[in-house]
Write a protein that holds these residues in place. Sequence first.
Motif, PDB file in Angstrom:
ATOM      1  N   ALA A 261       0.800  -1.237   0.000  1.00  0.00           N
ATOM      2  CA  ALA A 261       0.000   0.000   0.000  1.00  0.00           C
ATOM      3  C   ALA A 261       0.828   1.280   0.000  1.00  0.00           C
ATOM      4  O   ALA A 261       0.501   2.226  -0.733  1.00  0.00           O
ATOM      5  CB  ALA A 261      -0.964  -0.013   1.186  1.00  0.00           C
ATOM      6  N   PRO A 262       1.909   1.379   0.796  1.00  0.00           N
ATOM      7  CA  PRO A 262       2.659   2.643   0.809  1.00  0.00           C
ATOM      8  C   PRO A 262       3.263   3.015  -0.543  1.00  0.00           C
ATOM      9  O   PRO A 262       3.626   4.182  -0.757  1.00  0.00           O
ATOM     10  CB  PRO A 262       3.767   2.383   1.847  1.00  0.00           C
ATOM     11  CG  PRO A 262       3.219   1.306   2.721  1.00  0.00           C
ATOM     12  CD  PRO A 262       2.427   0.444   1.798  1.00  0.00           C
ATOM     13  N   PHE A 263       3.369   2.061  -1.448  1.00  0.00           N
ATOM     14  CA  PHE A 263       3.971   2.313  -2.751  1.00  0.00           C
ATOM     15  C   PHE A 263       2.922   2.320  -3.872  1.00  0.00           C
ATOM     16  O   PHE A 263       3.270   2.355  -5.050  1.00  0.00           O
ATOM     17  CB  PHE A 263       5.043   1.259  -3.025  1.00  0.00           C
ATOM     18  CG  PHE A 263       6.111   1.240  -1.976  1.00  0.00           C
ATOM     19  CD1 PHE A 263       7.239   2.042  -2.081  1.00  0.00           C
ATOM     20  CD2 PHE A 263       5.974   0.442  -0.838  1.00  0.00           C
ATOM     21  CE1 PHE A 263       8.206   2.053  -1.100  1.00  0.00           C
ATOM     22  CE2 PHE A 263       6.943   0.437   0.155  1.00  0.00           C
ATOM     23  CZ  PHE A 263       8.057   1.251   0.034  1.00  0.00           C
ATOM     24  N   GLY A 264       1.655   2.276  -3.456  1.00  0.00           N
ATOM     25  CA  GLY A 264       0.584   2.296  -4.438  1.00  0.00           C
ATOM     26  C   GLY A 264       0.538   1.064  -5.313  1.00  0.00           C
ATOM     27  O   GLY A 264       0.068   1.108  -6.453  1.00  0.00           O
ATOM     28  N   LEU A 265       0.978  -0.063  -4.768  1.00  0.00           N
ATOM     29  CA  LEU A 265       1.054  -1.297  -5.537  1.00  0.00           C
ATOM     30  C   LEU A 265      -0.053  -2.263  -5.148  1.00  0.00           C
ATOM     31  O   LEU A 265      -0.599  -2.209  -4.038  1.00  0.00           O
ATOM     32  CB  LEU A 265       2.410  -1.983  -5.308  1.00  0.00           C
ATOM     33  CG  LEU A 265       3.665  -1.187  -5.686  1.00  0.00           C
ATOM     34  CD1 LEU A 265       4.907  -1.952  -5.273  1.00  0.00           C
ATOM     35  CD2 LEU A 265       3.692  -0.887  -7.187  1.00  0.00           C
ATOM     36  N   GLN A 266      -0.364  -3.155  -6.072  1.00  0.00           N
ATOM     37  CA  GLN A 266      -1.271  -4.253  -5.812  1.00  0.00           C
ATOM     38  C   GLN A 266      -0.567  -5.561  -6.175  1.00  0.00           C
ATOM     39  O   GLN A 266       0.508  -5.552  -6.773  1.00  0.00           O
ATOM     40  CB  GLN A 266      -2.557  -4.084  -6.620  1.00  0.00           C
ATOM     41  CG  GLN A 266      -3.326  -2.827  -6.256  1.00  0.00           C
ATOM     42  CD  GLN A 266      -4.651  -2.723  -6.976  1.00  0.00           C
ATOM     43  OE1 GLN A 266      -5.281  -3.732  -7.295  1.00  0.00           O
ATOM     44  NE2 GLN A 266      -5.090  -1.495  -7.237  1.00  0.00           N
ATOM     45  N   ASP A 269       1.005  -6.164  -9.496  1.00  0.00           N
ATOM     46  CA  ASP A 269       2.210  -5.412  -9.850  1.00  0.00           C
ATOM     47  C   ASP A 269       3.492  -6.147  -9.454  1.00  0.00           C
ATOM     48  O   ASP A 269       4.592  -5.697  -9.797  1.00  0.00           O
ATOM     49  CB  ASP A 269       2.200  -4.041  -9.165  1.00  0.00           C
ATOM     50  CG  ASP A 269       1.017  -3.196  -9.596  1.00  0.00           C
ATOM     51  OD1 ASP A 269       0.778  -3.105 -10.820  1.00  0.00           O
ATOM     52  OD2 ASP A 269       0.329  -2.643  -8.715  1.00  0.00           O
TER      53      ASP A 269
END
Length: 352
Positions: A261-266, A269
């Motif tokens: 979440a802190p890196f905007g990833l799912q 990715d």
Amino acid sequence: MYSAPARILSVGTSLPQNRYTQKEILELFHVENPIVRRIFQASHIEGRHLYLPEPDENGVPNESQSQLLSKHRKGAMELGRAAVEKALDRSGLKASEIDMLCCISSSGFMLPGLTAMFVRHFGFRTDCHRMDLLGMGCNAGLNGLNPVTAWARANPGKTAMMVCCEINSALYVFDNKVGTGVVNSLFGDGCAAVVIRAQVQDSPLLLPEILFFSSHLIPETWRAMSYHWSEEHGKFYFNLDRDVPYVLGAHADQPIAKLLAPFGLQIRDVSHWIVHSGGKKVLDALKYTLGITAHDIRHTVSLLRDCGNLGSGSFLFAYERLLKEGKVKAGDYGVMMTMGPGSTIETALLKW
């Protein structure tokens, strides 16, 4: 932000010379229980590298607790030296250039610990910073990598090494119980070393940055994986609850979500999954919960097939197999995941 990111420079692994198929172990120690034999012959593990004793006059392994502690020390020294030398060679370093040394083991107890033995025998400097991490089990590799990475970030340009040594054949009992058979069918011996340094990407090699860690503890299941003393056998043994795979699998999405979440990833990715070889049921549960495929964890699956569960260093064996495949690209994200007693799930996020 840190002036330079902590990166993995190299990894080295080692295994005992002797490898046994599951069938060979059954025959060597005359295992007759049909349920235990079926467990050993399950297709997900074909063989394991082990320090096995010769059968006694009754055809069974018979080692005292003192002998097992000695086996752990000797095995850790032998495999530790080989893994350390490989990791150093691959990073172009000497032992005297290591500034911080962390050793991890849960398969035996030593005082002083492995770091002191390694400094004495392997050429590390006597002013090397040291940390021994004991008794955390199969998840311990990432529990150790977290503070080692923090040390590297706080000391840019200095080099840290973490060594995971598990001589699982130094921690067992032998009887006709199914629970004992499950444990004795699963674990192998092995050692893995990894070199970490905070530096800019100035190497022609792709050296992954260690971005972040996330942990998750399931305290209500703290006894699900645990050591106990057997009065009957006069030695320690490992208890593994039958529901462990499902408990770990059901909670795996929580630390992963916090990691990404802190890196905007799912999850979609993530290109590379570097997972502890905890067993087939554990891996099946992770696939179901996270929505990943057998191909995503192919390095872990092949490691489990070839070597069994190698404990704290198993994720580094899987990482080594990923590198040998040669398919990592700049910009790829990878997730490291280990699971173990507590019950615990540890994760780390990498970026190449």
